[in-house]
Design an enzyme around this catalytic site. Structure first.
Site, mmCIF file in Angstrom:
data_model
loop_
_atom_site.group_PDB
_atom_site.id
_atom_site.type_symbol
_atom_site.label_atom_id
_atom_site.label_comp_id
_atom_site.label_asym_id
_atom_site.label_seq_id
_atom_site.Cartn_x
_atom_site.Cartn_y
_atom_site.Cartn_z
ATOM 1 C CE LYS A 134 16.927 -65.973 39.304
ATOM 2 N NZ LYS A 134 16.693 -67.234 40.077
ATOM 3 C CD GLU A 175 11.239 -59.183 29.676
ATOM 4 O OE1 GLU A 175 11.639 -60.343 29.863
ATOM 5 O OE2 GLU A 175 10.747 -58.484 30.567
ATOM 6 C CG ASP A 176 11.615 -64.600 29.538
ATOM 7 O OD1 ASP A 176 11.297 -63.413 29.743
ATOM 8 O OD2 ASP A 176 11.543 -65.473 30.421
ATOM 9 C CB ILE A 177 7.449 -64.448 28.282
ATOM 10 C CG1 ILE A 177 5.956 -64.581 27.996
ATOM 11 C CG2 ILE A 177 7.707 -64.280 29.776
ATOM 12 C CD1 ILE A 177 5.335 -65.883 28.523
ATOM 13 C CB VAL A 178 5.632 -59.383 26.202
ATOM 14 C CG1 VAL A 178 4.681 -58.247 26.523
ATOM 15 C CG2 VAL A 178 7.032 -58.849 25.941
ATOM 16 C CG ASP A 179 1.537 -62.655 31.151
ATOM 17 O OD1 ASP A 179 0.460 -62.532 30.545
ATOM 18 O OD2 ASP A 179 1.665 -63.389 32.143
ATOM 19 C CB THR A 225 7.961 -56.363 32.754
ATOM 20 O OG1 THR A 225 7.280 -57.010 33.825
ATOM 21 C CG2 THR A 225 9.445 -56.351 33.024
ATOM 22 C CE LYS A 270 1.436 -67.002 29.020
ATOM 23 N NZ LYS A 270 1.006 -67.353 30.390
ATOM 24 C CG ASP A 303 10.777 -69.730 36.341
ATOM 25 O OD1 ASP A 303 10.323 -68.751 35.707
ATOM 26 O OD2 ASP A 303 10.690 -69.837 37.570
HETATM 27 C C1 PRP Z 1 8.677 -62.583 33.280
HETATM 28 C C2 PRP Z 1 9.320 -62.054 32.013
HETATM 29 C C3 PRP Z 1 9.068 -60.594 32.084
HETATM 30 C C4 PRP Z 1 7.756 -60.504 32.826
HETATM 31 C C5 PRP Z 1 6.652 -60.270 31.843
HETATM 32 O O1 PRP Z 1 9.587 -62.490 34.328
HETATM 33 O O2 PRP Z 1 10.688 -62.361 31.960
HETATM 34 O O3 PRP Z 1 10.104 -59.901 32.744
HETATM 35 O O4 PRP Z 1 7.544 -61.746 33.506
HETATM 36 O O5 PRP Z 1 5.419 -60.112 32.488
HETATM 37 P P1 PRP Z 1 4.472 -58.859 32.232
HETATM 38 O O6 PRP Z 1 4.405 -58.620 30.743
HETATM 39 O O7 PRP Z 1 3.156 -59.315 32.803
HETATM 40 O O8 PRP Z 1 5.025 -57.676 32.964
HETATM 41 P P2 PRP Z 1 9.410 -63.271 35.705
HETATM 42 O O9 PRP Z 1 8.708 -62.371 36.685
HETATM 43 O O10 PRP Z 1 8.762 -64.594 35.447
HETATM 44 O O11 PRP Z 1 10.884 -63.433 36.217
HETATM 45 P P3 PRP Z 1 12.087 -64.324 35.628
HETATM 46 O O12 PRP Z 1 12.430 -63.754 34.257
HETATM 47 O O13 PRP Z 1 13.192 -64.126 36.596
HETATM 48 O O14 PRP Z 1 11.609 -65.744 35.531
#
Ligand code: PRP
Length: 177
Positions: free
Chosen positions: A43, A99-103, A107, A131, A159
Site C-alpha cells: 500500500k 515504491e515508497d521504501i526499499v529496505d 521486494t 535504507k 506506516d
Molecule cells: C514495504 C515497502 C516495500 C517493502 C520493502 O512494504 O512498501 O514493498 O516493504 O522491503 P524490502 O526491501 O525489505 O523487500 P510493507 O511490507 O511495509 O507493506 P505496505 O506497503 O503495505 O505498508
C-alpha cells in the site's frame, strides 16, 4: 510504541522539491515514449505515486500491484509472494515500478523480475526512500528520493501498524522505554 507525533526526518517541503525534480528527470528520460506505465506497489506507494504522476509532463497510465512477504513480523525472510498483479497488458510498454521504501531490496528485486516476465519494452524503478545499510541484495533504483539510516520511518505512505500513512512528511518513531 508511543502515540506522539513522529519527529520530522524529511520535511514536506523537502519531499515536494525532490518529487518535482524526479518528475522532471523522468519526463525528460521518457520524452519520446508513447506511454509510461507507472506501477505502484500497495500500500505504501500510494501517496508518492499520486504526487509523482501528477507532476509528469508525459503520457502516463497507472497500475497497482500487491505483494506479501513470507515470514513473520518485521523480519524479512527474503521470499516475496504476488497477491495482486497488474490489470492491464504491459507487453511492449515502458514500466516504472514505484515504491515508497526499499529496505532489504528483496521486494523490488522480485518485482523487477516479475515485470520482465510480461515482456515490457523496459523496466525501471523509483523509490522515495532507501535504507542503504539494510540492503541484502543488489538492486538498482533508477529514481531515488532519499537515502536514510536504519530508523523506523512513517508518513507519506509509510506506516507503523497502519498508522501515520497520511502524514505529509517522513518522520521517525521511537519505541517507548
Ligand atoms: C514495504 C515497502 C516495500 C517493502 C520493502 O512494504 O512498501 O514493498 O516493504 O522491503 P524490502 O526491501 O525489505 O523487500 P510493507 O511490507 O511495509 O507493506 P505496505 O506497503 O503495505 O505498508
Amino acid at each position: 510504541m508511543n502515540k506522539e507525533t513522529p519527529e520530522v526526518l524529511i520535511s514536506e517541503e523537502e519531499i515536494q522539491a525532490r518529487v518535482l525534480a524526479l518528475a522532471a528527470e523522468i519526463s525528460s528520460d521518457y520524452r519520446d515514449a508513447d506511454e509510461l506505465v507507472m506501477v505502484g506497489v500497495l500500500k505504501g506507494s500510494f501517496i508518492f505515486l499520486a504526487d509523482l504522476s501528477r507532476r509528469l509532463s508525459i503520457p502516463r497510465t497507472i497500475e497497482f500491484i500487491a505483494v506479501s512477504s513470507y515470514g513473520n513480523g518485521s523480519i524479512s525472510s527474503g521470499a516475496v509472494r504476488l497477491v495482486m498483479d497488474v490489470r492491464g497488458n504491459i507487453e511492449g510498454k515502458h514500466v516504472l515500478i514505484v515504491e515508497d521504501i526499499v529496505d532489504t531490496g528483496h521486494t523490488i528485486k522480485y518485482l523487477t523480475g516479475m515485470m520482465k516476465s510480461h515482456r515490457p519494452a523496459s523496466v525501471k524503478t523509483a523509490a522515495l526512500v532507501r535504507k542503504a545499510e539494510s540492503a541484502e541484495v543488489d538492486v538498482t533504483i533508477d529514481y531515488l528520493g532519499f537515502d536514510i539510516g536504519d530508523e523506523w520511518v512513517v508518513g507519506y505512505g509509510l506506516d507503523f501498524a497502519e498508522q501515520y500513512r497520511t502524514l505529509p512528511y517522513i518522520g521517525f518513531v521511537k519505541p517507548t522505554d
